[in-house]
Design a protein around this motif. Sequence first.
Motif, PDB file in Angstrom:
ATOM      1  N   LYS A  99       0.840  -1.207   0.000  1.00  0.00           N
ATOM      2  CA  LYS A  99       0.000   0.000   0.000  1.00  0.00           C
ATOM      3  C   LYS A  99       0.873   1.254   0.000  1.00  0.00           C
ATOM      4  N   TRP A 100       1.896   1.252   0.837  1.00  0.00           N
ATOM      5  CA  TRP A 100       2.797   2.396   0.945  1.00  0.00           C
ATOM      6  C   TRP A 100       3.540   2.642  -0.367  1.00  0.00           C
ATOM      7  N   MET A 101       4.024   1.563  -1.000  1.00  0.00           N
ATOM      8  CA  MET A 101       4.764   1.706  -2.251  1.00  0.00           C
ATOM      9  C   MET A 101       3.875   2.225  -3.385  1.00  0.00           C
ATOM     10  N   ILE A 102       2.642   1.783  -3.421  1.00  0.00           N
ATOM     11  CA  ILE A 102       1.717   2.293  -4.439  1.00  0.00           C
ATOM     12  C   ILE A 102       1.559   3.800  -4.289  1.00  0.00           C
ATOM     13  N   GLU A 103       1.327   4.245  -3.073  1.00  0.00           N
ATOM     14  CA  GLU A 103       1.149   5.680  -2.821  1.00  0.00           C
ATOM     15  C   GLU A 103       2.411   6.453  -3.192  1.00  0.00           C
ATOM     16  N   GLN A 104       3.568   5.933  -2.811  1.00  0.00           N
ATOM     17  CA  GLN A 104       4.825   6.621  -3.080  1.00  0.00           C
ATOM     18  C   GLN A 104       5.131   6.686  -4.578  1.00  0.00           C
ATOM     19  N   CYS A 105       4.894   5.587  -5.272  1.00  0.00           N
ATOM     20  CA  CYS A 105       5.159   5.565  -6.716  1.00  0.00           C
ATOM     21  C   CYS A 105       4.205   6.494  -7.462  1.00  0.00           C
ATOM     22  N   HIS A 106       2.933   6.428  -7.135  1.00  0.00           N
ATOM     23  CA  HIS A 106       1.964   7.273  -7.821  1.00  0.00           C
ATOM     24  C   HIS A 106       2.236   8.751  -7.546  1.00  0.00           C
ATOM     25  N   ARG A 107       2.694   9.059  -6.346  1.00  0.00           N
ATOM     26  CA  ARG A 107       3.033  10.442  -6.016  1.00  0.00           C
ATOM     27  C   ARG A 107       4.174  10.950  -6.894  1.00  0.00           C
ATOM     28  N   GLY A 114       4.648   9.910 -10.003  1.00  0.00           N
ATOM     29  CA  GLY A 114       4.312   9.718 -11.411  1.00  0.00           C
ATOM     30  C   GLY A 114       4.755   8.385 -11.970  1.00  0.00           C
ATOM     31  N   MET A 115       5.052   7.411 -11.098  1.00  0.00           N
ATOM     32  CA  MET A 115       5.506   6.089 -11.518  1.00  0.00           C
ATOM     33  C   MET A 115       4.383   5.064 -11.424  1.00  0.00           C
ATOM     34  N   GLU A 116       4.476   4.024 -12.230  1.00  0.00           N
ATOM     35  CA  GLU A 116       3.594   2.869 -12.074  1.00  0.00           C
ATOM     36  C   GLU A 116       4.168   1.933 -11.006  1.00  0.00           C
ATOM     37  N   LEU A 117       3.293   1.149 -10.382  1.00  0.00           N
ATOM     38  CA  LEU A 117       3.722   0.116  -9.453  1.00  0.00           C
ATOM     39  C   LEU A 117       3.154  -1.221  -9.893  1.00  0.00           C
TER      40      LEU A 117
END
Length: 487
Positions: free
Chosen positions: A95-103, A105-108
């Motif tokens: 969950k944390w990595m999704i939020e960080q990547c999307h912030r 501009g990256m895909e996860l």
Amino acid sequence: MSFFITAQAARTPKREFRGAWIQCVNGQFLGMSTQQMQQTLAYQLNELRKSGVNAIIFQVRPECDALYESSLEPWSRFLTGQQGRAPQPYWDPLKWMIEQCHRRGMELHAWINPYRAKTKNTTALATNHIGVRRPDLSFSYDGQLILNPGIPENRNIICQVVDDIVSRYDIDGLHIDDYFYPYPVQGQVIPDDREFRLYNNGIRDKGDWRRYNVNLFIKQLSETIHRRKPWVKFGVSPFGIYRNKRNAPQLGSNTSGLQNYDDLYADVLLWVNNGWVDYIVPQIYWQIGHPTADYATLISWWNRYAGARHLYVGEDVERTVKYPDPSNSNTHQLAAKRRLHAQMSNVNGTVLWYAKAVVDNVGNYGTALRNVYWRTPALPPQMPFIDDKKPKKPKKVMPIWTTDGQVLFWTAPSAKKWGDEAVRYVIYRFNDGESIDIDNASKIVSITSNTFYRLPVVDGNTRCTYVVTALDRMSNESKAAKKKVTL
């Protein structure tokens, strides 16, 4: 060995998959507190973003366990040091990595190992681990525990785990690696005679039957993912050789290493040509000039035969910088490999093995990405076979003065279904009098999930035009919304 790169063309591609694998199975996070692991990952993401990476492939299930909150499988020992023990302080890495990547501009893409239930060095399994609950579903092989691909129930179990991930997490992709039937070890035998008798479905050759089992799984997994969320990309990263020419004179590559088809029972081309996968990342980890698995031979082979779906190349960073360029012994092989990429019409991107090697700038690899090959941002390639409709453009683009300075605001376009929804935005900047060309990636100043962008302070007299476009879940890009601004 000195570092040297040749000049590139003035423009880098606007669309290119630029991925990096972040693995846990090597134990890089063991012994870290929640805060330390978050700091380490945040630092890696920041450095990778600076290097042009636009997609992270994050390992969340290395041995029928979880680096995320799961009611189906135990917490991973690669996260907490003990399988089944929750992290303290509590957090959910996926969950944390999704939020960080999307912030950023990256895909996860969530990376799972489907069949491996225990790695060699794991000595204790949690009471709710499938190897303990259902020992009848797996077999031991070379110190590992493998979910038996010949047992139909295992396909359903793995797909249930994946459906749980896809349904609860806002991932952009679901990724599996190269472990199907186990890599062959001399003196070891796969104990599946019983399953072959029970479930052979009229197939007489055991090799064909094993491939049949994996084919059924790949098809079912693809359907599971897209039934739940059509936009989640399904990717596979197989071993770098499909078949050798001596085993398949008409189709095989001019190589002599281990083979997907014959040794791992993975008929990768069937999955590509049937559209069961959305992208494929063959692990072409060898160097140019390798005696049995030459990089140049293999990238050309995959380019020729695997173009029916997106093709990205799995690159070994450390091996690339270890070996000299065959035509220039004063430099390593990065420039030569990038030249080969540019010649391949079906290669749509790269995935780097592994992320930390780029972050550590081994052989100045990260510097080369930043300054030459990936110096401008890139959007992921489009997948029209999933969705090709553009979203509407952003509304009400307006610069507003705030206590933090001038900020460009906009509102999301309207959407009736998932394919219309804007999930990210691309911001371009053009100087006064400059023609608007959103195909020019060098004009991109940000890719963000926010509906605002903080404008720079110049001199109060600099005029320019900002352009904002919307991206949907498949990176289809809207028309441009323009606004003239004085900075």
